[in-house]
Design a protein around this motif. Structure first.
Motif, short mmCIF file in Angstrom:
data_model
loop_
_atom_site.label_atom_id
_atom_site.label_comp_id
_atom_site.label_asym_id
_atom_site.label_seq_id
_atom_site.Cartn_x
_atom_site.Cartn_y
_atom_site.Cartn_z
N THR A 132 -59.74 -10.75 25.82
CA THR A 132 -59.67 -12.21 25.78
C THR A 132 -59.94 -12.84 27.15
N ASN A 133 -59.59 -12.16 28.23
CA ASN A 133 -59.86 -12.71 29.56
C ASN A 133 -61.35 -12.75 29.88
N LYS A 134 -62.11 -11.91 29.17
CA LYS A 134 -63.56 -11.88 29.41
C LYS A 134 -64.30 -12.88 28.52
N ILE A 135 -63.63 -13.36 27.47
CA ILE A 135 -64.24 -14.38 26.62
C ILE A 135 -63.78 -15.74 27.14
N LYS A 142 -70.11 -20.96 19.81
CA LYS A 142 -70.39 -19.77 20.62
C LYS A 142 -69.36 -18.67 20.35
N LEU A 143 -68.10 -19.08 20.24
CA LEU A 143 -67.04 -18.10 20.04
C LEU A 143 -67.15 -17.42 18.68
N ILE A 144 -67.49 -18.18 17.65
CA ILE A 144 -67.57 -17.58 16.32
C ILE A 144 -68.75 -16.61 16.22
N ILE A 150 -69.29 -8.93 17.18
CA ILE A 150 -68.39 -7.81 17.52
C ILE A 150 -67.84 -7.18 16.25
N ALA A 151 -67.38 -8.02 15.31
CA ALA A 151 -66.79 -7.51 14.07
C ALA A 151 -67.83 -6.75 13.24
N PHE A 152 -69.05 -7.25 13.21
CA PHE A 152 -70.12 -6.64 12.41
C PHE A 152 -70.38 -5.20 12.83
N LYS A 172 -55.65 -14.54 17.00
CA LYS A 172 -54.34 -15.14 17.31
C LYS A 172 -54.14 -15.29 18.81
N LYS A 173 -54.79 -14.43 19.60
CA LYS A 173 -54.67 -14.52 21.06
C LYS A 173 -55.59 -15.58 21.65
N LEU A 174 -56.69 -15.88 20.94
CA LEU A 174 -57.69 -16.80 21.47
C LEU A 174 -57.54 -18.23 20.97
#
Length: 468
Positions: A132-135, A142-144, A150-152, A172-174
């Protein structure tokens, strides 16, 4: 009795869908239909299987039919302690079927428990901050895109269930706003299922087709990866033009009470946690043991490491950072929901409902593309595993044509069964996991995500049909 089983299943399904309206947890409804459908099955076995109970056991077997073939196989496998009278043998058969399904269900539940515990252990060490610190972007679009890509690919390397659990923890963290969490969670379901469909180890139905010899690993990747990418790209493109604004990050809560970990501990537990998850498909390939054994091996290893890592700390700090403490945070109702819904579907499979449905599709439609598209849509209502199992039982592997190894029927079945479940939130293992962790409302998902999932599903299907 045969129809009563369907009625109970439908009523339970409606109760699950209306969880927030009737204010009854979906796990309660799922457990009820899971037990009640089997209860009706055992009391009405003769009627449901179409068996004349006035006949002897040998007479019943001589009647023939698919159920009787299964019964004959059961008798030869279990020749001892079989009651001679007809009702006894039928009840014994139902019990045998229940235990058979329970083995498969237990494998899923143990895998789910192991994966969720590893994720919670990483979270307890604030390990997800490594990602999360890198995003740094706060832009929703952009986030989605970042999380979906990543999920794919993560789903292809692991499987869609594990990926959903990990990505739900990241969301939940983002993201702080609950509705934004739901939007992102819904798209992650689509991404995880699409990513799992083209990989021989990414989705349980693709694994089934691969293990049983209908498809080969290299070919299924080549044939299904592009339709799967389209299945994800279409919803993302639509959201690119409709989603606006930035996300609100979650508030930091309870920092002082959480016995913050050092950077070394964060990186170590995060790295080992991811390694344990990635090791599961490798373990399965080497040992041929079920995936839940691999995830439990990883959990045991990580449990040992965290115990040693915190052995000199206070009891409070140690408990909050080891399995003994974090396992209390596991969402047990979601696990029980899995148990109930899969048990209910298993009863419909053993009683012949799903086989009857598959036969009806074949006789009334016939076109392999249309049949597979319908199977995909149905997999959002009924678990895709028994649907694929029914299709495997109906069609023999042929030397040539659509039913040969790597034939168009099997390839398209892998795509449709793997991605069609995204149309409803309880239509796939990934969806159920996301629903439980993020508390997504069934009808909200239908309103906001179902269309996106369906249009992506159909787009990928059309592409496959056009190129084949």
């Amino acid at each position: 009795m045969f129809i009563l089983m369907v009625v109970i299943f439908v009523l339970g399904y409606v109760a699950i869908a209306m969880e927030h309206t009737i204010k009854v947890d979906k796990a309660a409804s799922a457990l009820l239909i899971g037990v009640l459908t089997w209860t009706v099955f055992v009391f009405g076995t003769g009627d449901i299987l179409g068996v004349d109970t006035s006949l002897s056991v040998n007479g019943i077997i001589d009647q023939g039919g698919e159920i009787m073939k299964s019964l004959r196989h059961f008798l030869f496998e279990n020749p001892s302690d079989i009651p001679a009278e007809t009702p006894g043998i039928l009840n014994h058969y139902v019990t045998h079927e229940l235990r058979h399904h329970l083995i498969e269900i237990s494998e899923i539940l143990f895998f789910l428990l192991g994966a969720m515990t590893i994720v919670e252990l990483v979270d307890a060490h604030e390990g997800f901050s490594v990602v999360t610190n890198k995003i740094t972007t706060k832009n929703k679009v952009k986030l989605i895109w970042i999380l979906s890509v990543i999920a794919f690919f993560f789903s292809a390397a692991l499987d869609n269930l594990t990926t959903a659990i990990v990505m739900a923890a990241l969301i939940k963290k983002l993201i702080g706003d609950i509705k934004d969490q739901w939007i992102f969670g819904g798209i992650i379901v689509i991404a995880a299922n699409a990513g799992g469909a083209w990989s021989p180890i990414g989705d349980v139905t693709t694994i089934m087709l691969w293990i049983n010899g209908q498809v080969t690993a290299a070919n299924i990747i080549q044939a299904v990866i592009v339709p799967s990418i389209i299945c994800l790209l279409v919803p993302l493109i639509i959201l690119t033009f409709t989603m606006k604004g930035n996300i609100n990050p979650p508030e930091e809560i309870g920092k002082g009470e959480n016995h913050s970990t050092s950077n070394f501990e964060k990186n170590l537990v995060f790295g080992l946690g991811v390694a344990c998850l990635l090791f599961v498909p490798i373990f399965k390939t080497i040992t041929h043991l079920p995936p839940f054994m691999g995830i439990l091996l990883g959990l045991g290893f990580l449990w040992l490491i965290t115990e040693l890592l915190h052995k000199n700390k206070t009891r409070e700090a140690k408990v909050s950072h080891t399995v003994v403490g974090v396992i209390r945070r596991i969402d047990v109702p979601s696990v029980l929901f899995f148990l109930g819904i899969l048990a209910a579907v298993g009863s419909l499979q053993s009683a012949g409902h799903l086989g009857l449905l598959a036969s009806y599709l074949e006789e009334s439609i016939g076109n392999i593309y249309v049949v597979n598209i319908i199977i995909g849509v149905l997999s959002s209502i009924v678990d895709n595993v028994p649907l694929v199992a029914a299709a495997q039982g109906m069609y023999e592997i042929a030397p040539t044509g659509p039913y040969m190894v790597d034939g168009t029927f099997w390839e398209f079945l892998a795509y449709c069964a793997g991605t069609g479940g995204s149309c409803l939130v309880i239509g796939s293992a990934a969806g159920v996991a996301i629903m439980g962790i993020l508390r997504i409302d069934f009808f909200w998902y239908m309103k906001k995500i179902t269309f996106l999932a369906f249009i992506g599903y159909i787009s990928g299907a059309i592409y496959y049909i056009l190129v084949n």
